[in-house]
Design a protein around this motif. Structure first.
Motif, PDB file in Angstrom:
ATOM      1  N   PRO A 179       3.505  -5.670  -4.635  1.00 14.09           N
ATOM      2  CA  PRO A 179       2.338  -5.180  -5.140  1.00 14.09           C
ATOM      3  C   PRO A 179       2.057  -4.801  -6.324  1.00 14.09           C
ATOM      4  O   PRO A 179       2.935  -4.404  -7.139  1.00 14.09           O
ATOM      5  N   PRO A 180       0.486  -5.318  -6.645  1.00 17.46           N
ATOM      6  CA  PRO A 180      -0.373  -4.894  -7.548  1.00 17.46           C
ATOM      7  C   PRO A 180      -0.171  -3.197  -7.765  1.00 17.46           C
ATOM      8  O   PRO A 180       0.137  -2.713  -7.191  1.00 17.46           O
ATOM      9  N   PRO A 181      -0.567  -2.568  -8.903  1.00 17.52           N
ATOM     10  CA  PRO A 181      -0.866  -1.431  -9.657  1.00 17.52           C
ATOM     11  C   PRO A 181      -2.273  -0.937  -8.099  1.00 17.52           C
ATOM     12  O   PRO A 181      -2.953  -1.741  -8.265  1.00 17.52           O
ATOM     13  N   GLY A 182      -1.630  -0.282  -7.531  1.00 14.41           N
ATOM     14  CA  GLY A 182      -2.604   0.605  -6.942  1.00 14.41           C
ATOM     15  C   GLY A 182      -3.112  -0.487  -5.226  1.00 14.41           C
ATOM     16  O   GLY A 182      -3.762   0.207  -4.416  1.00 14.41           O
ATOM     17  N   ASP A 183      -1.867  -0.877  -4.993  1.00 13.04           N
ATOM     18  CA  ASP A 183      -2.053  -1.318  -3.529  1.00 13.04           C
ATOM     19  C   ASP A 183      -1.345  -0.452  -2.737  1.00 13.04           C
ATOM     20  O   ASP A 183      -1.483   0.562  -2.566  1.00 13.04           O
ATOM     21  N   SER A 184      -1.909  -0.547  -1.585  1.00 13.78           N
ATOM     22  CA  SER A 184      -1.475   0.294  -0.699  1.00 13.78           C
ATOM     23  C   SER A 184      -0.262   1.098  -0.553  1.00 13.78           C
ATOM     24  O   SER A 184       0.153   2.379  -0.172  1.00 13.78           O
ATOM     25  N   GLN A 185       0.815   0.496  -1.485  1.00 10.26           N
ATOM     26  CA  GLN A 185       1.855   0.476  -0.960  1.00 10.26           C
ATOM     27  C   GLN A 185       2.233   2.037  -1.820  1.00 10.26           C
ATOM     28  O   GLN A 185       3.346   2.696  -2.163  1.00 10.26           O
ATOM     29  N   GLU A 186       1.317   1.986  -2.995  1.00 10.37           N
ATOM     30  CA  GLU A 186       1.364   3.249  -3.790  1.00 10.37           C
ATOM     31  C   GLU A 186       0.513   4.674  -3.281  1.00 10.37           C
ATOM     32  O   GLU A 186      -1.061   4.450  -4.264  1.00 10.37           O
ATOM     33  N   ARG A 187       0.481   5.061  -2.851  1.00  5.97           N
ATOM     34  CA  ARG A 187      -0.163   5.726  -1.784  1.00  5.97           C
ATOM     35  C   ARG A 187      -0.168   7.331  -2.827  1.00  5.97           C
ATOM     36  O   ARG A 187       0.401   7.838  -2.835  1.00  5.97           O
ATOM     37  N   LYS A 199       6.065   2.021   4.509  1.00  6.20           N
ATOM     38  CA  LYS A 199       6.183   3.749   4.901  1.00  6.20           C
ATOM     39  C   LYS A 199       4.847   4.587   4.471  1.00  6.20           C
ATOM     40  O   LYS A 199       4.713   4.618   3.130  1.00  6.20           O
ATOM     41  N   HIS A 200       4.450   5.451   4.952  1.00 10.01           N
ATOM     42  CA  HIS A 200       3.298   6.369   4.416  1.00 10.01           C
ATOM     43  C   HIS A 200       3.060   7.117   3.904  1.00 10.01           C
ATOM     44  O   HIS A 200       2.647   6.674   2.530  1.00 10.01           O
ATOM     45  N   GLY A 201       4.616   7.487   3.188  1.00  9.01           N
ATOM     46  CA  GLY A 201       5.030   8.163   2.466  1.00  9.01           C
ATOM     47  C   GLY A 201       5.905   7.661   1.022  1.00  9.01           C
ATOM     48  O   GLY A 201       6.467   7.782   0.616  1.00  9.01           O
ATOM     49  N   ALA A 202       5.865   5.984   0.921  1.00  7.35           N
ATOM     50  CA  ALA A 202       6.702   5.071   0.244  1.00  7.35           C
ATOM     51  C   ALA A 202       6.517   5.201  -0.901  1.00  7.35           C
ATOM     52  O   ALA A 202       7.460   5.814  -2.110  1.00  7.35           O
ATOM     53  N   ASN A 203       5.563   6.665  -1.472  1.00  5.58           N
ATOM     54  CA  ASN A 203       4.814   6.632  -2.869  1.00  5.58           C
ATOM     55  C   ASN A 203       6.304   7.435  -3.535  1.00  5.58           C
ATOM     56  O   ASN A 203       5.890   7.976  -4.720  1.00  5.58           O
ATOM     57  N   SER A 204       6.140   8.301  -2.738  1.00  6.26           N
ATOM     58  CA  SER A 204       7.752   9.579  -2.866  1.00  6.26           C
ATOM     59  C   SER A 204       8.705   8.900  -3.076  1.00  6.26           C
ATOM     60  O   SER A 204       9.512   9.898  -3.748  1.00  6.26           O
TER      61      SER A 204
END
Length: 439
Positions: free
Chosen positions: A114-122, A237-242
Motif C-alpha cells: 500500500p502507498p503511504p497514507g493508505d487505509s492500512q496506515e490508520r 485490521k483496524h489497528g494494523a498501524n500498531s
C-alpha cells in the motif's frame, strides 16, 4: 489492556500453522529453499486461501507452481519439517479447491504494498492497540526491560545478566503470549566452537483487533525490510498501524515497532552475522501461559550453565601470552591463524569502545577467537542499542560478568555467598593452641 491468558484469538489455517513451524524449526539446512517457495506462493496469492470463483484457475496455477518449487528442492530438504508441512499443505489446498495436478503454472509476482497514507496506515487505531495509552488510567507507568544478543554470541538478559554462550543451533530468545523470537547460531570458523547468529525468526501473534499474525525472518546477507508476506504493517485490521517495520539502513539495520505491546525490536547485520535487541514491558515479558513449560527462554532465564563460556578467563590467559594455561571452559575455540594478537585486539576495541565494560571485553574476546574485525562493530552497535532501548540509564555499562553456579542458572543475580567454611577453618586454627594448652 487485557494482557495474559486468552488475550488474542487463536490463528487458524494452513499459513499460520506453517509460520509457527518455520519458527520452531529454523535450523534447517541453508541449501533447503522451502522458505523461498513459501514466500513466492504467498506473494502470488496475497496470502489468500479462499479465492473467489473467478480467481480459482489463477489460485490453482499458483498452487501448481508452489508444488513444482517444492519438488525442485526436495533433495536438499529431506527431514525438514517445514518442507514436509508445506507439501501436505499443498495437497490439502489442491483437494479443497479441486485443482488438478496437471495444468498451467504461474510466475510468482511481488505483492503490491500500500502507498503511504493508505487505509492500512490508520492513525485512529483503537486504544487497545497502543500499549502506553492504555496506561493513562493506571497509577504507575509501565516498567521496560531490555535484552540483546550479539557477537560470539553475548547475551544480555532482561534482568541485566551478561553471559557469553556457545548455544550452537536453534535457540529460543523470547517465548510469550504475544511473540516468539528464535535464533540460529552457526560456527564462525570450520571446526570452531565459536558461533554467531546466522538466522533470526520473529512471530508476532494474532492480537484482538490490532494485528494479524506476522512473521519476520532474517538470514546472513538477507535483512528484509518487510514481513514474510511482503507487508510492512500488521495486516488488514483496524489497528494494523500498531505493528510497523522500518528500514533504517538498507541491508544493515531494521527496526520493528509493536506499539500494541509496547515493544521495539532492532535487528542488524554487522559483517556476515546478525544482532538482536529488544525493549519490552515487564508485563509482556512475563505474559506466559505456564512459566514452568517455557523451557530455555534465553532472554529471561539466560544460557544453560553447560553453554556458558568464561570469556574473561580466556582473555586473561591471552593477555599472559600463548604459553599461558587456559581453563577448558574458557577456551571455546582454538586460535585461528589470522586471529589478532592480544595487544592489537585491545587497541581495535578501544577505538570504538573507550569504556572498559563488558561490551569492550566481549569485543576483545571476539577478535581473539574469530579474527573478524566486524565483531568490533557488533559490540559497538549492541551498546548503542542499549543506550536507545534501556530504560535505566545507570545500567548502560555492565562491569561484572555473570556466570551462574550450578543450580542457579535461571536465578536472578545476587551477591556471592560468604565464605563461612573458610572462616570457620581459620578460626579453628587460631584457637587450636589455646585448646591444646587447656587440655
Amino acid at each position: 489492556m487485557g494482557m495474559g491468558r486468552g488475550a488474542g484469538r487463536p490463528a487458524l489455517g494452513f499459513w499460520p500453522t506453517l509460520a509457527f513451524l518455520l519458527c520452531s524449526f529454523p535450523a534447517a539446512s541453508s541449501s533447503c529453499k522451502i522458505l523461498k517457495c513459501n514466500s513466492e506462493f504467498w506473494s502470488a496469492t496475497a496470502g489468500s486461501h479462499a479465492p473467489a470463483a473467478d480467481d480459482a484457475p489463477e489460485f490453482c496455477a499458483a498452487l501448481r507452481t508452489y508444488a513444482l518449487c517444492t519438488r525442485r528442492t526436495a533433495r536438499t530438504c529431506r527431514g525438514d519439517l517445514a518442507y514436509h508441512s508445506a507439501v501436505h499443505g499443498i495437497e490439502d489446498l489442491m483437494s479443497q479447491h479441486s485443482c488438478s495436478k496437471d495444468g498451467p503454472t504461474s510466475q510468482p509476482h511481488l505483492r503490491t504494498l500500500p502507498p503511504p497514507g493508505d487505509s492500512q496506515e490508520r492513525s485512529d487505531s483503537p486504544e487497545i492497540c497502543h500499549y502506553e495509552k492504555s496506561f493513562h488510567n493506571r497509577a504507575a507507568a509501565p516498567n521496560y526491560t531490555h535484552c540483546g544478543l550479539f557477537g560470539d554470541p553475548h547475551l544480555r538478559t532482561f534482568t541485566d545478566r551478561f553471559q557469553t554462550c556457545k548455544v550452537q543451533g536453534a535457540w529460543p530468545l523470547i517465548d510469550n503470549n504475544y511473540l516468539n523470537v528464535q535464533v540460529t547460531n552457526t560456527p564462525v570458523l570450520p571446526g570452531s566452537a565459536a558461533t554467531a547468529t546466522s538466522k533470526l525468526t520473529i512471530i508476532f501473534k494474532n492480537f484482538q483487533e490490532c494485528v494479524d499474525q506476522k512473521v519476520y525472518q532474517a538470514e546472513m546477507d538477507e535483512l528484509p525490510a518487510a514481513f514474510a508476506d511482503g507487508s510492512k504493517n500488521g495486516g488488514e485490521k483496524h489497528g494494523a498501524n500498531s505493528l510497523k517495520i522500518t528500514e533504517k539502513v538498507s541491508g544493515q539495520h531494521v527496526e520493528i515497532q509493536a506499539k500494541y505491546i509496547g515493544t521495539t525490536i532492532v535487528v542488524r547485520q554487522v559483517g556476515r552475522y546478525l544482532t538482536f535487541a529488544v525493549r519490552m514491558p515487564e508485563e509482556v515479558v512475563n505474559a506466559v501461559e505456564d512459566r514452568d513449560s517455557q523451557g530455555l527462554y534465553l532472554c529471561l532465564r539466560g544460557c544453560p550453565l553447560n553453554q556458558q563460556i568464561d570469556f574473561q578467563a580466556f582473555q586473561a590467559g591471552a593477555a599472559e601470552g600463548p604459553g599461558a594455561p587456559q581453563p577448558p571452559a574458557a577456551s571455546p575455540a582454538p586460535p585461528a591463524p589470522d586471529t589478532f594478537p592480544y595487544e592489537t585486539a585491545v587497541a581495535k576495541c578501544k577505538e570504538k569502545l573507550p569504556v572498559e565494560d563488558l561490551y569492550y571485553q566481549a569485543c576483545v574476546f571476539d577478535l581473539l577467537t574469530t579474527g573478524d574485525v566486524n565483531f568490533t562493530l557488533a559490540a559497538y552497535y549492541a551498546l548503542e542499542d542499549v543506550k536507545m532501548l534501556h530504560s535505566n540509564k545507570d545500567k548502560l555499562h555492565l562491569y561484572a560478568r555473570t556466570r551462574e553456579p550450578p543450580g542457579r542458572a535461571g536465578a536472578a543475580p545476587g551477591p556471592p555467598p560468604a565464605p563461612w567454611p573458610l572462616l570457620g577453618t581459620l578460626l579453628l586454627l587460631a584457637l587450636l593452641p589455646a585448646l591444646l594448652g587447656a587440655a
